[in-house]
Design an enzyme around this catalytic site. Structure first.
Site, short mmCIF file in Angstrom:
data_model
loop_
_atom_site.label_atom_id
_atom_site.label_comp_id
_atom_site.label_asym_id
_atom_site.label_seq_id
_atom_site.Cartn_x
_atom_site.Cartn_y
_atom_site.Cartn_z
N LYS A 138 -9.85 -24.06 -10.24
CA LYS A 138 -9.26 -25.27 -9.66
C LYS A 138 -8.94 -26.28 -10.75
CE LYS A 138 -10.16 -29.11 -6.49
NZ LYS A 138 -11.01 -29.65 -5.41
N HIS A 275 13.14 13.01 3.37
CA HIS A 275 13.24 11.73 4.07
C HIS A 275 12.15 11.57 5.12
CE1 HIS A 275 16.91 11.03 1.90
NE2 HIS A 275 17.39 12.20 2.33
#
Length: 512
Positions: A138, A275
């Site tokens: 932070k 596919h």
């Protein structure tokens, strides 16, 4: 006089920490540490202050409480550009902490082991570590924070110059928040599993990057490949690549489809995929025979396809495979002779993968715009159903074998789906159609004369008897389908009229 900079080091993974700490000491950092890290540094001859000297409070409760103290977190969170913060530190005799090197108790590694008790898992939930990391991240404008030992080498030159660039500190902070978010996700999911909570109010998952991909389904789409590090089953993410080019997005999709199919087979089997749909599936007494049947199922579509087999690839099978342009071959192993043959094709990707790994219950996560859908993976098979045969005629032994093959395969074909099988191989596949008779017509056209005496598998029920009529006209003699339509009897009557045997499973296999 400039105050000596201070580094706080507390790591579970001690890779490189002694060498890094030694460099920090050389450039003038005061080292502060805890527990096992402190011992490791002192054994290496480094001068280290205990965290208790900073907090003026002993480590208690077997180390459960040691860094959760204002003297630590004030030193991390103080804004260096706010005079009031610095004055408060001086008034309270609290020193700044400029560098944090922390990694966490090995919770993920602990729960990955067999036989771990709940108590052991919970004891490996780190509290102080994430708190320090988050505080330091932070306040990245004033604090450099390192959570990954691999970053020590990159950051050290900046520390020696006494100036870690802003963007570097910001990037390191981002790594921290990603890491702690992932860490908390493992914990949350562990508790959800303990409680058998299938639908928690928040669904969180965490994945680790395997590789950035050249592009996605199409060249204008960016893509990357991640893996679930706790998944124990067979996975393309864990395969060992023995040869060939880097996998593409479409390669991975197709390879995963082939893998999912081959896992349903116990006898020697070969799956050919294009596919994400099977174009040829074969079974046999040997893997050579199985592959030959998969090839014969559709010698056109297999070109440029992905192959998965569930037995070692031997030299003879490799020679046969080499004759065809294939993208990928997945197998539990390759003989040395087979590797010698197949590696002659430099671009052919060879993936070695243990197919006997137990996956346990798994979830399928599908993204939709603005959210995800989560469901159990479809692992249903004929062992999970109570079949019924409502027709006058029961299947022969050969028909039953072909029906089982058609049922295994149709589960993996895009809906609406129809699969025709005969003599241990598929002969026709109709995938992804908007109506069922359309899928049947595609499979029938592909099968041609092989329809005569073939078995037909459907992923869902027949809403009307037109599919049966089309199958009967083509010469199909056996059908397997879930049943459950209001018009089941119409299809049953049509089967009886044409002498077709029909098996009802009560289990649907939609695949959208």
């Amino acid at each position: 006089m400039t105050k000596k900079k201070r580094a706080l080091l507390s790591v579970s993974n001690k890779k490189g920490i002694v060498e890094f700490a030694n460099q920090l000491a050389t450039i003038g950092y005061e080292l502060v540490s805890t527990g096992g890290t402190k011992r490791a540094l002192e054994e290496a001859g480094l001068s280290v202050r205990s965290i208790s000297e900073i907090t003026d409070f002993p480590e208690i409760m077997d180390g459960r409480v040691k860094t959760l103290h204002p003297n630590v977190h004030a030193g991390l969170l103080a804004k260096r550009n706010q005079r009031e913060h610095l004055e408060q530190l001086d008034d309270l005799h609290i020193g700044l902490i400029d560098l944090v090197v922390v990694n966490l108790y090995p919770f993920k590694e602990t729960i990955s082991k067999e036989g771990i008790t709940e108590e052991e898992a919970i004891e490996n939930i780190d509290i102080g570590g994430p708190t320090m990391l988050r505080a330091a991240a932070k306040n990245f404008e004033g604090v450099t924070v390192l959570v990954n030992p691999d970053d020590y080498v990159e950051v050290l030159p900046y520390l020696k110059e006494d100036e870690v660039p802003y963007n570097v500190r910001k990037n390191l902070a981002a790594k921290v928040f990603n890491h702690t978010a992932s860490y908390d996700t493992y914990i949350a999911n562990y508790f959800n599993e303990m409680l058998e909570d299938e639908t928690p109010a928040q669904q969180t998952n965490t994945y680790e990057l395997v590789q950035s991909l050249r592009y996605g389904e199409n060249p204008h789409q960016d893509a990357a490949f991640y893996r679930d590090p706790l998944y124990k089953g067979a996975s393309i993410a864990n395969a060992e690549q023995l040869n060939g080019k880097e996998l593409s997005y479409n390669n991975i999709q197709d390879a995963n489809a082939a893998l999912s199919m081959v896992l349903d087979f116990t006898q020697p089997a070969a799956i050919a995929v294009k596919h994400m749909n099977p174009c040829g599936v074969g079974e046999g007494d040997t893997i050579y025979c199985a592959f030959e049947r998969a090839y014969e199922a559709d010698p056109i579509s297999i070109f440029g396809g992905i192959i998965a087999v569930n037995r070692e690839v031997d030299r003879d099978t490799a020679l046969r495979m080499k004759e065809i342009f294939l993208e990928i071959i997945i197998a539990p192993s390759f003989s040395d002779e087979a590797l010698e043959v197949l590696k002659e094709k430099k671009n052919l990707r060879l993936l070695k993968l243990d197919l006997n790994q137990e996956s346990g219950a798994s979830k399928l996560v599908t993204s939709v715009r603005g959210g995800v859908l989560v469901q159990d993976t479809d692992e249903g098979n004929l062992n999970d159903v109570s079949i019924s045969i409502p027709t006058d005629r029961r299947p022969t032994n050969q028909e039953w074998e072909d029906l089982q093959l058609a049922w295994k395969v149709v589960k993996h074909v895009k809906s609406n789906a129809i699969v025709l099988a005969k003599n241990h191989r598929t002969v026709g596949v109709g995938a992804g159609q908007m109506n069922r008779v359309g899928a049947a017509n595609i499979a029938i056209e592909q099968a041609g004369d092989h329809c005569h005496g073939a078995a037909l598998g459907s992923d869902a029920f027949f809403p009307m008897p037109d599919t049966v009529e089309a199958a009967a006209k083509a010469g199909v003699t056996a059908i397997i389908q879930p049943g459950g339509s209001k018009r089941d009897q119409d299809s049953i009557d049509a089967c009886n009229e044409h002498g077709i045997t029909m098996v009802l499973t009560g289990m649907r296999h939609f695949k959208h």
